[in-house]
Design an enzyme around this catalytic site. Structure first.
Site, short mmCIF file in Angstrom:
data_model
loop_
_atom_site.label_atom_id
_atom_site.label_comp_id
_atom_site.label_asym_id
_atom_site.label_seq_id
_atom_site.Cartn_x
_atom_site.Cartn_y
_atom_site.Cartn_z
N HIS A 59 52.88 67.15 58.75
CA HIS A 59 52.35 68.35 58.10
C HIS A 59 51.10 68.80 58.86
CE1 HIS A 59 50.14 65.11 56.09
NE2 HIS A 59 49.29 65.97 55.57
N HIS A 61 47.81 69.35 58.10
CA HIS A 61 46.41 68.99 57.85
C HIS A 61 45.75 68.43 59.12
CE1 HIS A 61 46.85 68.69 53.17
NE2 HIS A 61 46.71 69.93 53.60
N ASP A 63 43.79 66.05 59.80
CA ASP A 63 43.82 64.61 60.04
C ASP A 63 45.24 64.12 60.33
OD1 ASP A 63 44.56 65.01 57.31
OD2 ASP A 63 44.04 62.94 56.83
N HIS A 64 46.16 65.07 60.56
CA HIS A 64 47.54 64.73 60.97
C HIS A 64 47.97 65.48 62.22
CE1 HIS A 64 48.70 62.26 57.44
NE2 HIS A 64 47.65 62.91 56.94
N HIS A 117 52.70 68.07 48.66
CA HIS A 117 51.34 67.89 49.20
C HIS A 117 50.98 69.14 50.01
CE1 HIS A 117 47.84 65.76 50.72
NE2 HIS A 117 48.24 65.96 51.97
N ASP A 136 51.76 62.03 54.14
CA ASP A 136 51.02 61.95 52.88
C ASP A 136 51.91 62.21 51.66
OD1 ASP A 136 48.74 61.39 54.30
OD2 ASP A 136 47.76 63.32 53.93
N HIS A 174 47.64 56.43 55.10
CA HIS A 174 46.28 56.09 54.68
C HIS A 174 46.22 54.73 54.03
CE1 HIS A 174 44.38 60.10 55.27
NE2 HIS A 174 45.59 60.57 54.96
#
Length: 257
Positions: A59, A61, A63-64, A117, A136, A174
């Site tokens: 996805h 985001h 942090d991805h 998400h 996530d 995570h």
């Protein structure tokens, strides 16, 4: 015919993310599953003696997908990601949706749409290797916050993951497990499997040992977000016969926990 195997190298990055490099030895191809920290991924690939040929984004985001361009510039890799978020995925080359596959050396990943998400979130399932990279969407004893989708959408996505073979290893993004465990204990106080799992989690974290990946069979027995279709839990949450409402109740409680 010899079963095709995949080597998975897990490493911590950022605050509580895990990075994954997946290597198919026959072809020498290596996939970065998401890119939280480009420098860490490149350093770990070098340490393993692997060359990153693919990025598989789950996805959009940061942090991805935030390390996409730096890794692409360094390696010339091909970036795969969700069609529904293509405009938000830096450097994307190949867009994917449910039903698509990614050929990765001699291995093949099937793509699952798992929105909730984010609206375009996807997961990668390597069926022959019993491995799923879920970003996530699903965590050990948890699931992602429902930021962009609806509770029904998220429950439907988790239901797809629930339907994978129970021996599937679940690679989530995570290290949230210990916090998730504290919450899960408030939802199913009499779940003996959960109590045993929590003890193991606490022992591992006390030694600084990761709690992921996890195995789907264990999550089916203990993860409250996957158990919203269990009649006893539905009754306890005040929504008998309604999995979506039960899931929404549990997710709402976790958001305030």
């Amino acid at each position: 015919m010899t079963k095709i195997t995949l080597d998975v190298h897990r490493f911590p990055c950022l605050n509580d993310n895990y990075g994954y490099l997946v290597h198919e030895a026959y072809s020498g191809e290596t996939a970065a599953i998401d890119t939280p920290d480009a420098d860490k991924y490149l350093a770990e690939a070098k340490r393993m003696g692997w060359h990153i040929s693919h990025i598989l984004n789950t996805h959009w985001h940061p942090d991805h997908a935030g390390g996409n361009m730096k890794i692409k510039e360094a390696t010339g890799c091909t970036i795969y990601g969700p069609a529904g978020e293509a405009e938000k995925i830096p450097g994307i080359d190949v867009t994917l949706k449910e039903g698509d596959t990614v050929e990765f050396g001699r291995a093949t990943a099937s793509v699952l749409d798992v929105p909730g998400h984010t609206l375009g979130h996807i997961a990668y399932h390597f069926a022959e290797q019993d491995k799923a990279f879920v970003g996530d969407a699903l965590f050990a004893l948890g699931c992602g916050r429902v930021f962009e989708g609806t509770m029904e959408m998220m429950w439907n996505s988790l239901s797809k993951l629930k339907a994978l073979p129970p021996e599937t290893t679940i690679y989530c993004a995570h290290e949230y497990t210990q916090a998730n465990a504290r919450f899960a204990e408030t939802i199913e106080t009499g779940n003996a499997d959960l109590a045993a799992y929590v003890r193991q989690i606490d022992e591992r974290r006390a030694k600084g040992i990761p709690t992921v990946p996890t195995v789907l069979s264990r999550e089916l027995a203990t993860n409250p977000f996957l158990r919203a279709d269990v009649p006893e839990l539905q009754a306890a949450m005040g929504h008998p016969g309604d999995a979506v409402a039960t899931f929404a109740e549990i997710r709402g409680r976790k958001d305030k926990f």
